[in-house]
Design an enzyme around this catalytic site. Structure first.
Site, PDB file in Angstrom:
ATOM      1  CG  ASN A  78       0.376   0.673   0.025  1.00  0.00           C
ATOM      2  OD1 ASN A  78       0.629   1.832  -0.435  1.00  0.00           O
ATOM      3  ND2 ASN A  78      -0.190  -0.446  -0.838  1.00  0.00           N
ATOM      4  CB  VAL A  98       0.615  -3.528  -4.135  1.00  0.00           C
ATOM      5  CG1 VAL A  98      -0.781  -4.069  -3.833  1.00  0.00           C
ATOM      6  CG2 VAL A  98       1.216  -2.580  -3.402  1.00  0.00           C
ATOM      7  N   GLY A 106       0.102   1.436 -10.305  1.00  0.00           N
ATOM      8  CA  GLY A 106      -0.900   2.002  -9.250  1.00  0.00           C
ATOM      9  C   GLY A 106      -0.706   1.126  -8.113  1.00  0.00           C
ATOM     10  CD  GLU A 107      -2.312  -3.242  -7.577  1.00  0.00           C
ATOM     11  OE1 GLU A 107      -1.500  -3.596  -7.186  1.00  0.00           O
ATOM     12  OE2 GLU A 107      -3.004  -3.707  -8.655  1.00  0.00           O
ATOM     13  N   GLY A 108       0.262   1.692  -5.321  1.00  0.00           N
ATOM     14  CA  GLY A 108       1.262   2.119  -4.119  1.00  0.00           C
ATOM     15  C   GLY A 108       2.533   1.108  -4.473  1.00  0.00           C
TER      16      GLY A 108
END
EC number: 2.4.2.21
Length: 346
Positions: free
Chosen positions: A57, A93, A312-314
Site C-alpha cells: 500500500n 491503515v 482514505g489512506e488505502g
C-alpha cells in the site's frame, strides 16, 4: 511528458479460465464475484493459476493551497502529524496493513513541513509548501505535474522490482476531497453540488462553504477541460503521483486495488488518459463520501465492500484484499469435479 504503454489483457485465455472456474466443485456461478475476480486476475496474469505476491500500500502525501480557504475541518498541519502517525505505526491503515500482510510505503510529495531524514519516509517533494490555491491560480505548473507523474510511477517500479504484483494506493493531504470534487465535476459533468461532501467531517454549514469556494474556483477556471489540464489546475501532488503510479502499475500488468473517493477520481483521470488501465483495477469499496457512488457508477465499476468508510489512506482497498485472495485461492485450491470424483451436477 512521461508516456505509458498500456494494453488491455489478452482475452485468448478467457475460455480456458472460465472452463476451469466452471468445473470446480460448486454449482456454476455460485461463488459470484469471487469467480469474476478469479477470471480478471487470471487474464491480467495470463495464467490458469494466478498468484498474489508481496502486496504493497503506497501512501502519497501532500498539502493543498485550497485548504487555506477553510474547505476542510482540519488545519494543514494535520497532514504532517498524520505522516508521523503512519511512521509510528499508529494510523488506521497501519493495523490493517499488519493484519493483511501489506508493506506500507509513505511518500512525501509536497507536505508543508521539513521532515528530517527518516529511513521509512520516501522524499519526493515536488514543491515545498504543497500546491497553490486553485481558487486564484493553477495548483501546479506543467513541469510540476510531469514531475509528480514520474515520481509516482517510479515508486511503483520499485515495488514491482521488489516482487510486488498487487498494489493499493492511499493518500494523505488536507483539502484533497475538495480537489477530487473538482476533478469529478469537470470530467464527468456531474453537477458540482453532487460531487461535494463532508470530507474529514464538515457539518452542513461547512459543506455549504466548501461548495461555494469550489463553485467560485470552477467559475474562475479558464482551461480547456482536458484531463491533463484539469489534473494540473485542481489536483494535489499526491493525487497526480497516484495517477502516475496507477498507470505504471497497469503498464507492468499489476493488480490495482482502488480505495475511496479520492483514489477513484484518480482512476477517473488515469482512465481518461489511458482507457485500458481500468482493466487492471479492482475497486475495493464504496465509501461514505458524497459523490463516491456516483463516480463509481460513471466508471461502470462495482465495489467489493460497502462499509461506510471515509478514512482514505488505502484503508478500504486493504480491507478488500482478503476477498481478492479468496478468489485466487478458489481457482487454485478447489478441486474439479474430476479430481473429487463427484458427478457434475449442473
Amino acid at each position: 511528458m512521461i508516456q505509458f504503454h498500456i494494453e488491455a489483457p489478452d482475452k485468448g485465455l478467457e475460455a480456458a479460465l472460465q472452463d476451469k472456474i466452471d468445473n470446480l466443485t460448486k454449482p456454476k456461478g455460485s461463488l459470484g464475484t469471487l469467480e469474476a475476480l478469479a477470471l480478471q486476475v487470471g487474464l491480467i496474469q495470463q495464467t490458469l493459476s494466478p498468484v498474489l505476491r508481496h502486496p504493497v500500500n503506497v501512501i502519497y502525501a501532500s498539502d493543498h493551497g485550497i485548504a487555506d480557504e477553510g474547505v476542510s475541518k482540519s488545519p494543514k498541519e494535520v497532514t504532517r502529524q498524520v505522516i508521523h502517525n503512519f511512521l509510528n505505526g499508529g494510523a488506521g491503515v497501519c493495523y490493517l496493513a499488519r493484519q493483511h500482510g501489506f508493506e506500507l510505503k509513505i511518500v512525501d510529495g509536497g507536505v508543508d513541513f521539513d521532515f528530517p531524514v527518516i529511513p521509512q519516509l520516501i522524499d519526493r517533494k515536488v514543491r515545498k509548501g504543497g500546491t497553490r490555491n486553485f481558487l486564484h491560480e493553477a495548483a501546479m505548473t506543467v513541469e510540476e505535474m510531469e514531475k509528480a507523474l514520474q515520481y509516482g510511477a517510479d515508486i511503483v517500479t520499485d515495488c514491482y522490482n521488489e516482487g510486488c504484483n498487487v498494489i493499493s494506493f492511499g493518500e494523505m493531504g488536507i483539502g484533497n476531497t475538495a480537489a477530487s470534487s473538482m476533478w469529478m465535476t469537470c470530467l464527468t459533468q456531474i453537477p458540482l453540488i453532487d460531487c461535494v461532501g463532508a470530507g474529514s467531517g464538515l457539518d452542513s454549514e461547512g459543506v455549504r462553504h466548501k461548495y461555494n469556494v469550489l463553485k467560485r474556483s470552477l467559475e474562475n477556471y479558464k482551461g480547456d477541460g482536458s484531463a491533463l489540464d484539469v489534473m494540473r489546475y485542481f489536483g494535489g501532488y499526491e493525487m497526480v503521483m497516484a495517477v502516475g503510479g496507477m498507470l505504471r502499475a497497469a503498464e507492468l500488468k499489476m493488480i490495482i486495488l482502488v480505495d475511496g473517493f479520492i483514489m477513484t477520481n484518480c482512476v477517473l483521470v488515469a482512465s481518461r488518459l489511458y482507457p485500458e488501465m481500468q482493466s487492471y483495477c479492482v475497486f475495493g469499496h464504496c465509501g461514505d463520501e458524497a459523490g463516491h457512488k456516483r463516480v463509481l457508477d460513471f466508471l461502470g465499476a462495482k465495489a467489493l465492500l460497502d462499509l461506510g468508510l471515509r478514512l482514505g489512506e488505502g484503508s478500504g482497498s486493504v480491507c478488500a484484499y482478503p476477498i481478492l485472495d479468496s478468489a485466487v485461492r478458489m481457482i487454485n485450491e478447489m478441486h474439479s469435479f474430476k479430481q473429487a470424483a463427484i458427478t457434475k451436477y449442473f
